[in-house]
Design a protein around this motif. Sequence first.
Motif, PDB file in Angstrom:
ATOM      1  N   LEU A  97      13.567 136.162 135.511  1.00 59.72           N
ATOM      2  CA  LEU A  97      14.228 137.088 134.711  1.00 59.72           C
ATOM      3  C   LEU A  97      15.159 136.327 133.792  1.00 59.72           C
ATOM      4  O   LEU A  97      15.228 136.583 132.475  1.00 59.72           O
ATOM      5  CB  LEU A  97      14.999 138.028 135.793  1.00 59.72           C
ATOM      6  CG  LEU A  97      16.074 138.921 134.966  1.00 59.72           C
ATOM      7  CD1 LEU A  97      15.339 140.054 134.235  1.00 59.72           C
ATOM      8  CD2 LEU A  97      17.115 139.433 135.939  1.00 59.72           C
ATOM      9  N   LEU A  98      15.794 135.159 134.200  1.00 57.69           N
ATOM     10  CA  LEU A  98      16.541 134.478 133.352  1.00 57.69           C
ATOM     11  C   LEU A  98      15.840 133.593 132.379  1.00 57.69           C
ATOM     12  O   LEU A  98      16.144 133.360 131.010  1.00 57.69           O
ATOM     13  CB  LEU A  98      17.463 133.458 134.364  1.00 57.69           C
ATOM     14  CG  LEU A  98      18.569 134.146 135.150  1.00 57.69           C
ATOM     15  CD1 LEU A  98      18.971 133.528 136.168  1.00 57.69           C
ATOM     16  CD2 LEU A  98      19.592 134.150 133.723  1.00 57.69           C
ATOM     17  N   VAL A 126      14.406 136.402 140.088  1.00 59.55           N
ATOM     18  CA  VAL A 126      15.651 136.065 139.318  1.00 59.55           C
ATOM     19  C   VAL A 126      15.476 134.951 138.599  1.00 59.55           C
ATOM     20  O   VAL A 126      16.022 134.916 136.883  1.00 59.55           O
ATOM     21  CB  VAL A 126      17.045 136.049 140.207  1.00 59.55           C
ATOM     22  CG1 VAL A 126      17.103 134.897 140.858  1.00 59.55           C
ATOM     23  CG2 VAL A 126      18.221 136.495 139.365  1.00 59.55           C
ATOM     24  N   THR A 127      14.810 133.936 138.953  1.00 55.53           N
ATOM     25  CA  THR A 127      14.327 132.817 137.830  1.00 55.53           C
ATOM     26  C   THR A 127      13.505 133.167 136.814  1.00 55.53           C
ATOM     27  O   THR A 127      13.808 132.925 135.631  1.00 55.53           O
ATOM     28  CB  THR A 127      13.637 131.681 138.876  1.00 55.53           C
ATOM     29  OG1 THR A 127      14.621 131.388 140.096  1.00 55.53           O
ATOM     30  CG2 THR A 127      13.398 130.474 137.865  1.00 55.53           C
ATOM     31  N   GLU A 164      19.993 143.473 130.198  1.00 59.14           N
ATOM     32  CA  GLU A 164      19.033 143.232 130.481  1.00 59.14           C
ATOM     33  C   GLU A 164      18.933 142.574 131.933  1.00 59.14           C
ATOM     34  O   GLU A 164      18.211 142.929 132.920  1.00 59.14           O
ATOM     35  CB  GLU A 164      17.977 142.340 129.473  1.00 59.14           C
ATOM     36  CG  GLU A 164      17.243 143.355 128.795  1.00 59.14           C
ATOM     37  CD  GLU A 164      16.263 142.283 127.819  1.00 59.14           C
ATOM     38  OE1 GLU A 164      16.510 141.736 126.784  1.00 59.14           O
ATOM     39  OE2 GLU A 164      15.222 142.027 128.659  1.00 59.14           O
ATOM     40  N   LEU A 165      19.794 141.588 132.010  1.00 66.40           N
ATOM     41  CA  LEU A 165      19.798 140.803 133.330  1.00 66.40           C
ATOM     42  C   LEU A 165      20.513 141.835 134.548  1.00 66.40           C
ATOM     43  O   LEU A 165      19.846 141.966 135.626  1.00 66.40           O
ATOM     44  CB  LEU A 165      20.880 139.761 133.390  1.00 66.40           C
ATOM     45  CG  LEU A 165      20.533 138.698 132.253  1.00 66.40           C
ATOM     46  CD1 LEU A 165      21.662 137.429 132.156  1.00 66.40           C
ATOM     47  CD2 LEU A 165      19.245 138.059 132.881  1.00 66.40           C
ATOM     48  N   LYS A 219      15.971 130.710 129.868  1.00 67.12           N
ATOM     49  CA  LYS A 219      16.664 129.586 130.688  1.00 67.12           C
ATOM     50  C   LYS A 219      15.554 128.695 131.414  1.00 67.12           C
ATOM     51  O   LYS A 219      14.595 129.336 131.854  1.00 67.12           O
ATOM     52  CB  LYS A 219      17.439 130.113 131.486  1.00 67.12           C
ATOM     53  CG  LYS A 219      18.649 130.932 130.918  1.00 67.12           C
ATOM     54  CD  LYS A 219      19.934 129.943 130.319  1.00 67.12           C
ATOM     55  CE  LYS A 219      20.819 130.360 129.830  1.00 67.12           C
ATOM     56  NZ  LYS A 219      21.887 129.598 129.042  1.00 67.12           N
ATOM     57  N   ARG A 247      12.851 134.835 130.908  1.00 64.84           N
ATOM     58  CA  ARG A 247      12.382 135.977 130.306  1.00 64.84           C
ATOM     59  C   ARG A 247      13.570 136.452 129.194  1.00 64.84           C
ATOM     60  O   ARG A 247      13.333 136.363 128.044  1.00 64.84           O
ATOM     61  CB  ARG A 247      11.861 136.779 131.140  1.00 64.84           C
ATOM     62  CG  ARG A 247      11.111 138.112 129.931  1.00 64.84           C
ATOM     63  CD  ARG A 247      10.341 139.029 130.950  1.00 64.84           C
ATOM     64  NE  ARG A 247      11.003 139.666 132.035  1.00 64.84           N
ATOM     65  CZ  ARG A 247      11.935 140.616 131.949  1.00 64.84           C
ATOM     66  NH1 ARG A 247      12.180 141.294 130.788  1.00 64.84           N
ATOM     67  NH2 ARG A 247      12.518 141.025 132.992  1.00 64.84           N
ATOM     68  N   VAL A 248      14.544 136.762 129.830  1.00 68.31           N
ATOM     69  CA  VAL A 248      15.749 137.321 129.039  1.00 68.31           C
ATOM     70  C   VAL A 248      16.553 136.261 128.070  1.00 68.31           C
ATOM     71  O   VAL A 248      16.686 136.558 127.062  1.00 68.31           O
ATOM     72  CB  VAL A 248      16.617 138.110 129.715  1.00 68.31           C
ATOM     73  CG1 VAL A 248      17.750 138.661 129.032  1.00 68.31           C
ATOM     74  CG2 VAL A 248      15.941 138.951 130.487  1.00 68.31           C
ATOM     75  N   LEU A 249      16.845 135.165 128.535  1.00 68.14           N
ATOM     76  CA  LEU A 249      17.648 133.992 128.083  1.00 68.14           C
ATOM     77  C   LEU A 249      17.243 132.626 127.595  1.00 68.14           C
ATOM     78  O   LEU A 249      17.749 131.857 127.358  1.00 68.14           O
ATOM     79  CB  LEU A 249      18.998 133.996 128.772  1.00 68.14           C
ATOM     80  CG  LEU A 249      19.872 135.069 128.817  1.00 68.14           C
ATOM     81  CD1 LEU A 249      20.971 134.785 129.747  1.00 68.14           C
ATOM     82  CD2 LEU A 249      20.526 135.352 127.582  1.00 68.14           C
ATOM     83  N   LEU A 262      14.824 144.488 140.832  1.00 71.09           N
ATOM     84  CA  LEU A 262      14.354 143.418 141.708  1.00 71.09           C
ATOM     85  C   LEU A 262      14.637 143.560 143.190  1.00 71.09           C
ATOM     86  O   LEU A 262      14.025 143.495 144.064  1.00 71.09           O
ATOM     87  CB  LEU A 262      14.879 141.837 141.197  1.00 71.09           C
ATOM     88  CG  LEU A 262      14.317 140.865 142.176  1.00 71.09           C
ATOM     89  CD1 LEU A 262      12.817 140.390 141.753  1.00 71.09           C
ATOM     90  CD2 LEU A 262      15.217 139.465 141.693  1.00 71.09           C
TER      91      LEU A 262
END
Lengths: 71, 71, 71, 71, 71, 71
Positions: free
Chosen positions: D28-29, D25-26, F20-21, D35, D31-33, F28
């Motif tokens: 993902l954030l 999830v880290t 996307e999130l 963060k 990659r997408v935003l 996941l």
Amino acid sequence: MPFVNIRITNEGATAEQKQELIQGVTDLLQRVLNKNPATTFVIIDEVETDNWGIGGQNVTTLRQRAAAAKS
Amino acid sequence: MPFVNIRITNEGATAEQKQELIQGVTDLLQRVLNKNPATTFVIIDEVETDNWGIGGQNVTTLRQRAAAAKS
Amino acid sequence: MPFVNIRITNEGATAEQKQELIQGVTDLLQRVLNKNPATTFVIIDEVETDNWGIGGQNVTTLRQRAAAAKS
Amino acid sequence: MPFVNIRITNEGATAEQKQELIQGVTDLLQRVLNKNPATTFVIIDEVETDNWGIGGQNVTTLRQRAAAAKS
Amino acid sequence: MPFVNIRITNEGATAEQKQELIQGVTDLLQRVLNKNPATTFVIIDEVETDNWGIGGQNVTTLRQRAAAAKS
Amino acid sequence: MPFVNIRITNEGATAEQKQELIQGVTDLLQRVLNKNPATTFVIIDEVETDNWGIGGQNVTTLRQRAAAAKS
């Protein structure tokens, strides 16, 4: 009537320390926003270090690395 | 698709009582807002009395005072 | 002293309906667990349909598909 | 500085699996935003099956029914 | 690395007051539990008075009653 | 039947990025824990930068300092 949820890792906070948090945050809300302590709720959640991540890594591992770096 | 989180102190709610809460709140959302029970989630958190504060005081102490006042 | 958080999508629940939820869940906790209504908190969060996902898809899209399937 | 809370039923997720969720999830954030992982928090709550309801029924019972249907 | 969520009714807290809450609770966690401010997160949610209930009644109505009782 | 709450600052995430999130975290949980996407809920909360603090300072101020440091 504020509601406060404090989440900390489960690493030995005592009942006295948790009481200090409850009292402290209740006082803070009264002082800053004039909120009535009688309707201020505080809930403390203690989270296992395997279940808390920061920087993509669980805290169990972060603590082990910190301990190893010190020794 | 509602999500409901019920937080209560950890003082002996039985599985049957918790099931009543789950069913009751799911019914309530269907009745009031026509929400589909199949996608209604309910999570109950039971919190230690040392970790819940009201009026700046943890519930462990509040319960002891109430018991003392009765005796 | 229960705390209840109800999360629903932001799709037009009225103040009256939200009051029914508040009253209904407060009554439920009194009936099932003998909780004091005076210290029962309920917070309702209304979430934009772009911000709620189920089955990997946001609700905005799910609603559009359901509407298209009906027409 | 995202904060992510993952709630799953308490049915045997290992520390390795939970670490995979934290890392995943880290990532993902990031990659997408875009963060920053260093200030991304993830907390996993494991909830007893008696305390989680869906469709008005606790998961303990849902699991028993599914097991019975298979046998 | 504590996480704190403060929920208050949406009744005009200023950015300065919210900053005082953020600073105050961060200091409290450092003082009581020696938590590092750099990894202390605070999120304040401001909730509409129609969406917050206490004693089975939404805060909008409670505020109206209190105002009427004063006049 | 996981429930995931992602909290980010309200700084312009698009509906596409939020989708996307939602998709990413649902995938996941299926990959790591074999969780059924059909009963995986994701809620994204976008929080005003005045209402999010880290290191005892709200994000509004942190962003201004970062911008000033760059110019």
